[in-house]
Enzyme design. Structure first.
Site, mmCIF file in Angstrom:
data_model
loop_
_atom_site.group_PDB
_atom_site.id
_atom_site.type_symbol
_atom_site.label_atom_id
_atom_site.label_comp_id
_atom_site.label_asym_id
_atom_site.label_seq_id
_atom_site.Cartn_x
_atom_site.Cartn_y
_atom_site.Cartn_z
ATOM 1 N N THR A 105 -8.102 -10.218 -5.693
ATOM 2 C CA THR A 105 -7.258 -11.512 -5.765
ATOM 3 C C THR A 105 -7.429 -12.388 -5.145
ATOM 4 O O THR A 105 -7.417 -13.828 -5.131
ATOM 5 C CB THR A 105 -6.071 -11.113 -6.134
ATOM 6 O OG1 THR A 105 -5.743 -10.601 -7.399
ATOM 7 C CG2 THR A 105 -5.062 -12.215 -6.814
ATOM 8 N N ALA B 196 -5.853 -3.812 1.816
ATOM 9 C CA ALA B 196 -4.312 -2.898 2.541
ATOM 10 C C ALA B 196 -4.842 -1.809 0.895
ATOM 11 O O ALA B 196 -5.354 -2.332 -0.186
ATOM 12 C CB ALA B 196 -3.450 -3.275 2.268
ATOM 13 N N GLY C 90 -12.250 2.668 -9.473
ATOM 14 C CA GLY C 90 -12.718 0.984 -9.840
ATOM 15 C C GLY C 90 -13.005 0.442 -10.920
ATOM 16 O O GLY C 90 -12.546 0.955 -11.735
ATOM 17 N N HIS D 151 8.486 -5.422 21.598
ATOM 18 C CA HIS D 151 8.400 -4.576 21.997
ATOM 19 C C HIS D 151 10.014 -4.516 20.831
ATOM 20 O O HIS D 151 11.212 -5.563 21.915
ATOM 21 C CB HIS D 151 8.581 -4.531 23.678
ATOM 22 C CG HIS D 151 9.346 -2.753 23.602
ATOM 23 N ND1 HIS D 151 8.795 -1.499 22.997
ATOM 24 C CD2 HIS D 151 10.276 -1.813 24.246
ATOM 25 C CE1 HIS D 151 9.307 -0.692 23.612
ATOM 26 N NE2 HIS D 151 10.771 -0.766 24.205
ATOM 27 N N ASP E 120 -13.505 -11.140 -9.920
ATOM 28 C CA ASP E 120 -14.654 -9.468 -10.734
ATOM 29 C C ASP E 120 -15.794 -10.174 -11.029
ATOM 30 O O ASP E 120 -16.721 -8.875 -11.235
ATOM 31 C CB ASP E 120 -13.229 -9.042 -11.009
ATOM 32 C CG ASP E 120 -11.807 -8.186 -10.332
ATOM 33 O OD1 ASP E 120 -12.128 -8.777 -8.506
ATOM 34 O OD2 ASP E 120 -11.248 -8.328 -10.441
#
Length: 221
Positions: free
Chosen positions: A70, A100, A21, A196, A62
């Site tokens: 972001t 992710a 971090g 599928h 941040d």
């Protein structure tokens, strides 16, 4: 390395992932000459509309240390545009922010985890888990498998969280995030026709509850 209890241990590994971090970088901004307040980790304190204790100073991204992504900073910036420039005050919405980790295999998530639901949710949750081998791995002879998980409120049937480890999980989770943001129930997932063959279709074909868990929180999600 040092563990949570301070004990030192040696870990032998082929590779090390740096994921410690970061702290907000607010040095040399002259904030000490304003009424702007900082948190314990130097994050700038803001109200629900991203305004600091100095009325003319606003902050996002941040430096306020909410969700360090972001796209989240972009969303916060658009909220500031509406609030300051357009005269339409808008609070940032941090619900169902998908994220992710682009490792191998990649993993992706949106909503709350099973553990978070147990600690914060009221009532019971149904947990659906599916592990499978993607068809392309079957055809190529690869042994790599994928894991998918849904966390569902047992009473309302609203899907509270979706999680996946496996190929294409970030791409799949972006679409799942739209469904959760819209308040989709498990029945909506069940009534959706899958594509599928694809990995994504597993999210709409999970029918068996792996476990029902009693939560100990006080808030409905």
């Amino acid at each position: 390395v040092a563990g949570p209890d301070g004990a030192q241990q040696v870990i032998e590994a082929d590779k090390c992932m740096f994921a410690t971090g970061r702290k907000p970088n607010v040095h040399n901004l002259g904030l000490e000459n304003t009424k702007v307040e900082l948190g314990p980790n130097n994050a700038i304190k803001v109200n629900n509309f991203l305004q600091t204790a100095e009325p003319s100073v606003w902050a996002c991204g941040d430096v306020i240390d909410r969700i360090q992504l972001t796209p989240v900073a972009l969303m916060e910036g658009m909220c500031l545009t509406d609030t300051i420039a357009r005269g339409k005050p808008r609070e940032p919405d941090y619900t169902y922010v998908a994220s992710a980790v682009f490792c191998q295999p990649p993993l992706a998530t949106v909503g709350i985890t099973e553990d978070e639901a147990i600690e914060t949710h009221v009532g019971e949750i149904d947990v659906y888990v599916e592990g499978f081998r993607p068809m392309r791995n079957t055809l190529s002879g690869r042994e790599e498998r994928a894991l998918m998980k849904l966390v569902v409120d047992a009473a309302s049937r609203k899907v509270l969280g979706a999680h996946m480890v496996g190929p294409d999980s970030p791409e799949i989770m972006q679409g799942i995030a739209v469904a959760l943001k819209a308040g989709a129930t498990k029945e909506v997932f069940d009534s959706t026709i899958g594509i599928h063959p694809s990995s994504a279709e597993e999210f709409v074909t999970m029918r068996t509850v792996a476990r029902r868990v009693q939560c100990k929180g006080t808030a409905k999600m």
